[in-house]
Scaffold this active site. Structure first.
Site, PDB file in Angstrom:
ATOM      1  N   ASP A   7       1.487   2.273  -6.886  1.00 36.64           N
ATOM      2  CA  ASP A   7       2.905   1.945  -6.900  1.00 36.64           C
ATOM      3  C   ASP A   7       3.544   2.144  -5.528  1.00 36.64           C
ATOM      4  O   ASP A   7       3.340   3.165  -4.872  1.00 36.64           O
ATOM      5  CB  ASP A   7       3.607   2.842  -7.928  1.00 36.64           C
ATOM      6  CG  ASP A   7       5.096   2.613  -7.987  1.00 36.64           C
ATOM      7  OD1 ASP A   7       5.501   1.528  -8.449  1.00 36.64           O
ATOM      8  OD2 ASP A   7       5.854   3.508  -7.563  1.00 36.64           O
TER       9      ASP A   7
ATOM     10  N   GLU B 180       1.073  -2.327  -4.693  1.00 35.04           N
ATOM     11  CA  GLU B 180       2.441  -2.835  -4.648  1.00 35.04           C
ATOM     12  C   GLU B 180       2.989  -2.447  -3.282  1.00 35.04           C
ATOM     13  O   GLU B 180       3.006  -1.262  -2.935  1.00 35.04           O
ATOM     14  CB  GLU B 180       3.320  -2.237  -5.745  1.00 35.04           C
ATOM     15  CG  GLU B 180       4.738  -2.790  -5.692  1.00 35.04           C
ATOM     16  CD  GLU B 180       5.747  -1.982  -6.481  1.00 35.04           C
ATOM     17  OE1 GLU B 180       6.788  -2.564  -6.851  1.00 35.04           O
ATOM     18  OE2 GLU B 180       5.526  -0.789  -6.721  1.00 35.04           O
TER      19      GLU B 180
END
Length: 564
Positions: A251, A283
Site C-alpha cells: 500500500d 501502489e
C-alpha cells in the site's frame, strides 16, 4: 541478524524478542506465571526464553504503569491494547502441490473480510468465485487494528491476525481451500505508517521513525534502519511462508519514499521463495515505472486507468478527476497503449509538479486495471458504486474493456453481482479520536463541489457509527443474474482468447477515432494482434467490422477482435 517476534521451541518453551533501544530494562510478563527479566544487547534488543506453549498470553512491561503488546505478535487477546498470544505456526495443509498461478492468468477480486463475515464467511463464497472465472482473491489488510471495525489501513500490529476476522488457523484454512479450488490469494499490506490507536513503538523504539520527516501520520517509518527493515521484510515473508499467501500488494509505497528499501525487500522475497509463483504489486502515486522495469515487482495499480474512465463514465471533474477532464479520450488512448497517462507531465492536482516516468516500453501486464476498488468507492463521501453513477450501457462497455484488455484486471467485491450497496469509510474509534476522524473525514471533502458547504458535509456518514459499517456489506443488485452472466462470459473469453497469448504483450497504437471513441491495438506474445474499440459518446456510431475474429461486441459501445 536478530528477527522480530516469538519463536516456539521444543519443550513448550518460547524465545521472546523486543527491540527497545530507548529502554534500559524490559520484563516479560506471562499470564499466570512469574515475570522474567529480559537480557539487553548493545543494539537495544531484549531477549529471553521462558516456558510458554502455544496459547500462552504474554506482554512486555516497560514501567510500573505501562505494559505493551509484542509489535510482532501473531495474535492478540483483548485487542491491540491487550495480551499477545504465542501461536504454533504448524498447520495440516491439504493443497500441498500448489505452487501458485502465472501472473498472466490473474483476475483479482478485492474483498474486505469484515463485511463478508470474516475468514469463514469468505471461505463459503470461494466455490462461486472460482466458478465465475476469477482466479484470485485479494484480501484488504487483515492485521490487528484498534476497535472491531476498520478498513485495515489503520493497523498497528502487522503480524497479528485481526481478532474480529478469525484465528490464524482460520486464515490458513481459507487459503488452503482457495488453493484447492485453483484460486490464488493476495494480501494487502501496509508498511508506510501505523494507525492512531494501539501503536506503542514510540514508547520504547523512537528510532523506528524519522521524526524530522513529516507525513500525514507523523514521522516517516525509518526503513533504512536494519531492525525496521527486518520488521517489514520478515512480515512479508511470514505471510508468504506461514500462510502460503501467493502475492502481496504494498500500500502507498510513495509514502515510504525509499526505493532502496523496496528493491532490497523484493530481492529478499524472490530469493527466499524461488520455487513458487509469488507476485509483488505496488501502489505508487508517483507512477514510478523504474520498480517495474527492474523486474522485481510484477505490476502496479494503475489509478490513471480508473480515473480517466471515471471521467468518461460519470462526467465528474472535481478534485483529482480534474487531472483527466481535459481530452479524456486522448488520455484513455495513452493509457491503453503505454500504461500510465502521467509520465512526467505536470499534474494540476499535484500543484503542477511533474508526476510519473515513461512507461510505454513496459508490458501491459505491468499494470493492474480497475473500474472500482476500496479506495475509489470508499473514498467517495457517500461510497457510491459506478452502477449508481452511470448508465448500464456504458458500464457494460467499460467492463468489457477491463476484462478483455491486456492489463491485469481487478474487481471489487459485489461488482460482478451489480451490487448497489455503498462501501463507506468505517472505523471503531472512541472519544476524542472518534471526533477527530469524523471531522477530518468531512473536511477532506470540502474541495469537492457537492460538499463545498458545511451543511452538505454534515450529511457524510459518521465513520464510527455501526450503521456505516452495516451499510457497507455488499448485497447483490436487482439485476444480479444479468451481471453475473456478463462477467462469466467475459472471463471465459479472456481465458480462451487473451490469457494464452498475454505474456509480453505491448501496445502498438491507440487512436481517438471519434469525440469519445478510442481504437487500440496490442501485439501479444505469439504475434497475435488484439484490437479493441470503445465509445463513450452520447450517440455512438456503429463500429465497423474489422479484419480478424470478433470475440465480443457490446452494441455500438465496444468490440474486440484477435487476428494474426
Amino acid at each position: 541478524m536478530t528477527h522480530w517476534g516469538p519463536e516456539l521451541r521444543e519443550g513448550a518453551n518460547t524465545r521472546f524478542r523486543l527491540w527497545a533501544p530507548d529502554r534500559e530494562a524490559v520484563t516479560l510478563e506471562i499470564d499466570g506465571a512469574p515475570s522474567v527479566p529480559m537480557d539487553r544487547d548493545g543494539e537495544g534488543w531484549f531477549t529471553t526464553t521462558a516456558p510458554a506453549p502455544a496459547g500462552t498470553r504474554y506482554r512486555f512491561r516497560l514501567e510500573t504503569d505501562l505494559a505493551v503488546p509484542d509489535p510482532a505478535s501473531r495474535l492478540q487477546s483483548g485487542g491491540v491494547h491487550g495480551w499477545s498470544v504465542v501461536v504454533d505456526p504448524a498447520f495440516a495443509w491439504s493443497a500441498n502441490e500448489w505452487r501458485g498461478r502465472p501472473w498472466e492468468e490473474t483476475v483479482l477480486l478485492e474483498v474486505h473480510a469484515g463485511t463478508l463475515g470474516g475468514f469463514a464467511g469468505i471461505r463459503e463464497k470461494l466455490p462461486a468465485i472460482a466458478a465465475s472465472g476469477i482466479t484470485a482473491i485479494e484480501l484488504m489488510p487483515v492485521n490487528a487494528f484498534g476497535g472491531t471495525r476498520n478498513w485495515g489501513y489503520d493497523g498497528v500490529l502487522p503480524y497479528a491476525v485481526a481478532e474480529p476476522y478469525g484465528s490464524p488457523a482460520e486464515l490458513k484454512t481459507l487459503v488452503d481451500t482457495a488453493h484447492g479450488l485453483g484460486l490464488s490469494v493476495f494480501l494487502d499490506v501496509v508498511y508506510n505508517h501505523f494507525g492512531p490507536d494501539g501503536n506503542y513503538l514510540n514508547a520504547y523504539a523512537s528510532a523506528f521513525f524519522h521524526k524530522e520527516v513529516d507525513t500525514p501520520w507523523g514521522g516517516a517509518v525509518a526503513v533504512d534502519a536494519d531492525p525496521v527493515h527486518r520488521f517489514f521484510v520478515d512480515n512479508a515473508l511470514m505471510w508468504l511462508r506461514d500462510y502460503r499467501i501467493d502475492g502481496l500488494r504494498f500500500d502507498a509505497v510513495h509514502a515510504i519514499a525509499n526505493d532502496d528499501f523496496l528493491d532490497r525487500m523484493a530481492r529478499e522475497i524472490r530469493a527466499a521463495l524461488p520455487e513458487r509463483h509469488v507476485h509483488l504489486v505496488l501502489e505508487n502515486e508517483k507512477n514510478d515505472a523504474d520498480r517495474l522495469r527492474a523486474g522485481r515487482y510484477d505490476a502496479q495499480w494503475n489509478d490513471d486507468f480508473h480515473n480517466v474512465l471515471h471521467v468518461l463514465l460519470t462526467r465528474e471533474t472535481s478534485a483529482y478527476y480534474g487531472d483527466f477532464a481535459d481530452r479524456p479520450a486522448d488520455r484513455l488512448a495513452r493509457c491503453l497503449k503505454e500504461g500510465f497517462i502521467y509520465q512526467g507531465e505536470g499534474s494540476p492536482n499535484h500543484d503542477g509538479k511533474p508526476r510519473g516516468k515513461p512507461s510505454g516500453d513496459l508490458p501491459s501486464t505491468a499494470f493492474v486495471a480497475f473500474l472500482q476498488n476500496h479506495d475509489q468507492v470508499g473514498n467517495r463521501a457517500m461510497g457510491e458504486r459506478l452502477i449508481r453513477l452511470t448508465d448500464a450501457e456504458r458500464l457494460r462497455a467499460a467492463t468489457a474493456l477491463l476484462l478483455l484488455g491486456p492489463q491485469i484486471p481487478l474487481l471489487f467485491m459485489g461488482e460482478d453481482e451489480g451490487s448497489a450497496s455503498p462501501f463507506l469509510f468505517f472505523t471503531d474509534f472512541h472519544d476524542e479520536l472518534a471526533d477527530a476522524v469524523r471531522e477530518g473525514r468531512r473536511r477532506e471533502f470540502a474541495k469537492f463541489d457537492a460538499f463545498a458547504d458545511e451543511e452538505a458535509r454534515q450529511r457524510i456518514p459518521d465513520p464510527n457509527a455501526r450503521s456505516t459499517f452495516d451499510a457497507s456489506v455488499p448485497k447483490p443488485g436487482p439485476q444480479a443474474g444479468e451481471w453475473r452472466a456478463l462477467y462469466r462470459e467475459l472471463l471465459t473469453l479472456r481465458q480462451v482468447h487473451i490469457v494464452p497469448h498475454l505474456k509480453g504483450t505491448v501496445g502498438l497504437t491507440a487512436d481517438v477515432t471519434g469525440p469519445e471513441r478510442v481504437k487500440a491495438r496490442w501485439r501479444m506474445a505469439d504475434g497475435t494482434i488484439l484490437t479493441i474499440v470503445i465509445d463513450f459518446g452520447k450517440a455512438p456510431e456503429p463500429i465497423p467490422e474489422d479484419e480478424g475474429q470478433l470475440i465480443y461486441r457490446e452494441g455500438n459501445r465496444f468490440a474486440a477482435w484477435v487476428s494474426q
